[in-house]
Design a protein around this motif. Structure first.
Motif, PDB file in Angstrom:
ATOM      1  N   MET A  99      32.541  73.908  64.890  1.00  9.97           N
ATOM      2  CA  MET A  99      30.864  74.519  65.587  1.00  9.97           C
ATOM      3  C   MET A  99      30.310  75.055  64.630  1.00  9.97           C
ATOM      4  O   MET A  99      31.158  76.183  64.076  1.00  9.97           O
ATOM      5  CB  MET A  99      30.783  74.602  66.878  1.00  9.97           C
ATOM      6  N   SER A 100      29.065  75.549  64.243  1.00  9.82           N
ATOM      7  CA  SER A 100      28.492  76.469  63.210  1.00  9.82           C
ATOM      8  C   SER A 100      27.607  77.679  64.295  1.00  9.82           C
ATOM      9  O   SER A 100      27.969  77.605  65.104  1.00  9.82           O
ATOM     10  CB  SER A 100      27.574  75.589  62.673  1.00  9.82           C
ATOM     11  N   LEU A 101      27.590  78.432  62.650  1.00 11.27           N
ATOM     12  CA  LEU A 101      26.461  79.541  63.467  1.00 11.27           C
ATOM     13  C   LEU A 101      25.508  78.751  64.436  1.00 11.27           C
ATOM     14  O   LEU A 101      24.637  80.130  65.353  1.00 11.27           O
ATOM     15  CB  LEU A 101      25.896  80.473  62.965  1.00 11.27           C
ATOM     16  N   ALA A 102      24.736  78.155  63.849  1.00 13.12           N
ATOM     17  CA  ALA A 102      24.100  77.366  64.885  1.00 13.12           C
ATOM     18  C   ALA A 102      23.886  77.247  65.902  1.00 13.12           C
ATOM     19  O   ALA A 102      23.059  77.380  67.377  1.00 13.12           O
ATOM     20  CB  ALA A 102      23.133  75.549  64.896  1.00 13.12           C
ATOM     21  N   LEU A 103      25.042  76.951  66.731  1.00 11.48           N
ATOM     22  CA  LEU A 103      25.157  77.113  68.313  1.00 11.48           C
ATOM     23  C   LEU A 103      25.262  78.509  69.044  1.00 11.48           C
ATOM     24  O   LEU A 103      23.922  78.787  69.748  1.00 11.48           O
ATOM     25  CB  LEU A 103      27.094  77.097  68.437  1.00 11.48           C
ATOM     26  N   LEU A 104      24.926  79.959  68.479  1.00 11.40           N
ATOM     27  CA  LEU A 104      24.624  81.048  68.652  1.00 11.40           C
ATOM     28  C   LEU A 104      23.410  81.333  69.042  1.00 11.40           C
ATOM     29  O   LEU A 104      22.944  82.054  69.419  1.00 11.40           O
ATOM     30  CB  LEU A 104      25.663  81.652  67.942  1.00 11.40           C
ATOM     31  N   ALA A 105      23.057  80.765  67.526  1.00  8.44           N
ATOM     32  CA  ALA A 105      21.218  81.407  67.346  1.00  8.44           C
ATOM     33  C   ALA A 105      20.513  80.061  68.690  1.00  8.44           C
ATOM     34  O   ALA A 105      19.279  80.506  68.899  1.00  8.44           O
ATOM     35  CB  ALA A 105      20.651  80.027  65.580  1.00  8.44           C
ATOM     36  N   LEU A 106      21.231  79.120  68.825  1.00  9.82           N
ATOM     37  CA  LEU A 106      20.384  78.469  70.244  1.00  9.82           C
ATOM     38  C   LEU A 106      20.680  79.226  71.241  1.00  9.82           C
ATOM     39  O   LEU A 106      19.803  79.743  72.324  1.00  9.82           O
ATOM     40  CB  LEU A 106      21.171  77.111  70.640  1.00  9.82           C
ATOM     41  N   TYR A 164      24.661  69.007  73.179  1.00  6.28           N
ATOM     42  CA  TYR A 164      23.838  68.624  72.562  1.00  6.28           C
ATOM     43  C   TYR A 164      24.462  69.310  70.882  1.00  6.28           C
ATOM     44  O   TYR A 164      24.522  67.877  70.132  1.00  6.28           O
ATOM     45  CB  TYR A 164      22.351  69.345  72.327  1.00  6.28           C
ATOM     46  N   VAL A 165      24.011  70.742  70.476  1.00  6.04           N
ATOM     47  CA  VAL A 165      24.575  70.382  69.246  1.00  6.04           C
ATOM     48  C   VAL A 165      26.255  70.156  68.886  1.00  6.04           C
ATOM     49  O   VAL A 165      26.295  69.918  68.238  1.00  6.04           O
ATOM     50  CB  VAL A 165      24.488  72.275  69.101  1.00  6.04           C
ATOM     51  N   ALA A 166      26.574  70.429  69.468  1.00  2.00           N
ATOM     52  CA  ALA A 166      28.664  70.577  69.873  1.00  2.00           C
ATOM     53  C   ALA A 166      28.478  68.696  69.547  1.00  2.00           C
ATOM     54  O   ALA A 166      29.142  68.359  68.935  1.00  2.00           O
ATOM     55  CB  ALA A 166      29.607  70.917  70.925  1.00  2.00           C
ATOM     56  N   ALA A 180      30.143  63.873  65.989  1.00  6.00           N
ATOM     57  CA  ALA A 180      29.846  62.448  66.080  1.00  6.00           C
ATOM     58  C   ALA A 180      30.115  61.914  64.474  1.00  6.00           C
ATOM     59  O   ALA A 180      30.602  61.004  64.538  1.00  6.00           O
ATOM     60  CB  ALA A 180      28.312  62.882  66.352  1.00  6.00           C
ATOM     61  N   ASP A 181      29.249  63.026  63.963  1.00  4.61           N
ATOM     62  CA  ASP A 181      30.124  62.739  62.289  1.00  4.61           C
ATOM     63  C   ASP A 181      31.767  61.853  61.890  1.00  4.61           C
ATOM     64  O   ASP A 181      32.116  61.354  61.740  1.00  4.61           O
ATOM     65  CB  ASP A 181      29.526  62.776  61.106  1.00  4.61           C
ATOM     66  N   GLY A 182      32.071  63.792  63.054  1.00  7.00           N
ATOM     67  CA  GLY A 182      33.408  64.337  62.424  1.00  7.00           C
ATOM     68  C   GLY A 182      33.995  62.004  62.923  1.00  7.00           C
ATOM     69  O   GLY A 182      35.194  61.190  62.716  1.00  7.00           O
TER      70      GLY A 182
END
Length: 324
Positions: free
Chosen positions: A1-8, A267-269, A274-276
């Motif tokens: 998971m990336s920093l996008a999660l915390l941004a959300l 959603y983000v997770a 899914a790609d993995g």
């Protein structure tokens, strides 16, 4: 998971907005009319009389039509019609004996494409079933059949033409466990949507599935009391129970943030995992690693790790429940 999660997390506050500005993989599919028609014949293997079977078929047609699916009730479908095959089986004993309805999508060649099953119905209620009960069962399962149909259509359009005869790969969503709040349900639902956009048909029944997917979630104390560390492990297995690989995600969130609704976090997770998951399956040489839009990376995806090495003891490692 990336920093996008915390941004959300910072952007959404206490009110998750799971699809705002991001309708998900099904949106493009829903915008395109289905190029097939379904036929629902009266079921012959559903433990029902002839009149009840016709009522059940009619109820399911009504439920599917409310989902904008082109469908008719017919005992004599046309050669190019797809079918919804309804069966039922008895489960349990004594007062707990019940009947579980099952629904299977068959293409024009009568090859199974996807399967789902309904909730158990008490045996006595099923034996005396009327249109009211059939409507209830149909309303519960109509949306699931619609989602499976859309996934099959999307997968067939994105699959290598050489693989179309075998149908799109089917994956059994075993479930998610260990998450607080509505995490178990939200993560499973979002992952179904994401994998549907990756060319898989994700079903809640093991019948006909080549792969199984489950997730273990742990929320543990973080570096300080203000945060918790979230660990999600997606485990991909083969039909025979052999583990193919894992996708591991870790991040920190404010303490207590996941005690209720996961919203955009789920959603983000799922979007990132899914790609993995697809890469794990592709590395097992069961699905093509390319799409008509261009080549996909064949190396390990971010977060995708190979199966753990065998334990030193002769005790075999645990595997997913066997796929029926």
């Amino acid at each position: 998971m990336s920093l996008a999660l915390l941004a959300l997390l910072a952007a959404c506050g206490d009110l998750p907005q799971p699809y705002r500005g991001r309708p998900g993989g099904q949106a493009a599919v829903l915008a395109i009319p289905l190029a097939i028609r379904l036929a629902v014949p009266p079921p012959e293997q559903a433990l029902l009389g002839n009149a009840q079977a016709k009522e059940f078929a009619a109820a399911l047609v009504t439920a599917l039509q409310s989902e904008d699916v082109p469908v008719i009730a017919s005992a004599t479908p046309l050669p190019l019609d797809w079918l919804v095959e309804i069966t039922a089986e008895r489960q349990g004993q004594g007062r707990r004996e019940a009947v579980r309805p099952r629904f299977r999508l068959l293409d024009a060649d009568r090859k199974p494409q996807a399967t789902t099953e309904g909730k158990p119905v008490p045996l006595e209620d099923w034996a005396n079933a009327d249109r009211t009960l059939f409507d209830q069962v149909a309303r519960e399962n109509g949306p699931k059949l619609t989602q499976l149909l859309l996934q099959v259509e999307a997968a067939r359009k994105s699959t290598d033409p050489a693989s179309l005869t075998a149908g799109p790969p089917r994956m059994y969503m075993v479930g998610v466990q260990g998450a607080p709040g509505d995490g178990n349900t939200s993560l499973a639902a979002r992952m179904k949507e994401q994998l549907g956009g990756q060319g898989f048909v994700v079903q809640d029944s093991a019948e006909g599935a080549a792969y199984g997917l489950q997730a273990d979630v742990a929320v543990v104390p973080g570096a300080t009391g203000a945060v918790q560390r979230v660990e999600i492990i997606w485990i991909v297995s083969r039909r025979d129970g052999e583990e193919l690989g894992r996708v591991v995600q870790m991040n920190e969130v404010p303490t207590g943030r996941l005690n209720r609704l996961w919203g955009d976090i789920a959603y983000v997770a799922a979007n990132e995992a899914a790609d993995g998951v697809k890469t794990v399956v592709a590395n097992a040489l069961q699905v093509p690693a390319t799409t008509p839009d261009g080549p996909k990376p064949t190396g390990p995806a971010v977060g995708a790790v190979p199966p753990p090495p065998p334990a030193a003891t002769p005790t075999p490692p645990p595997v997913l429940p066997p796929l029926r």
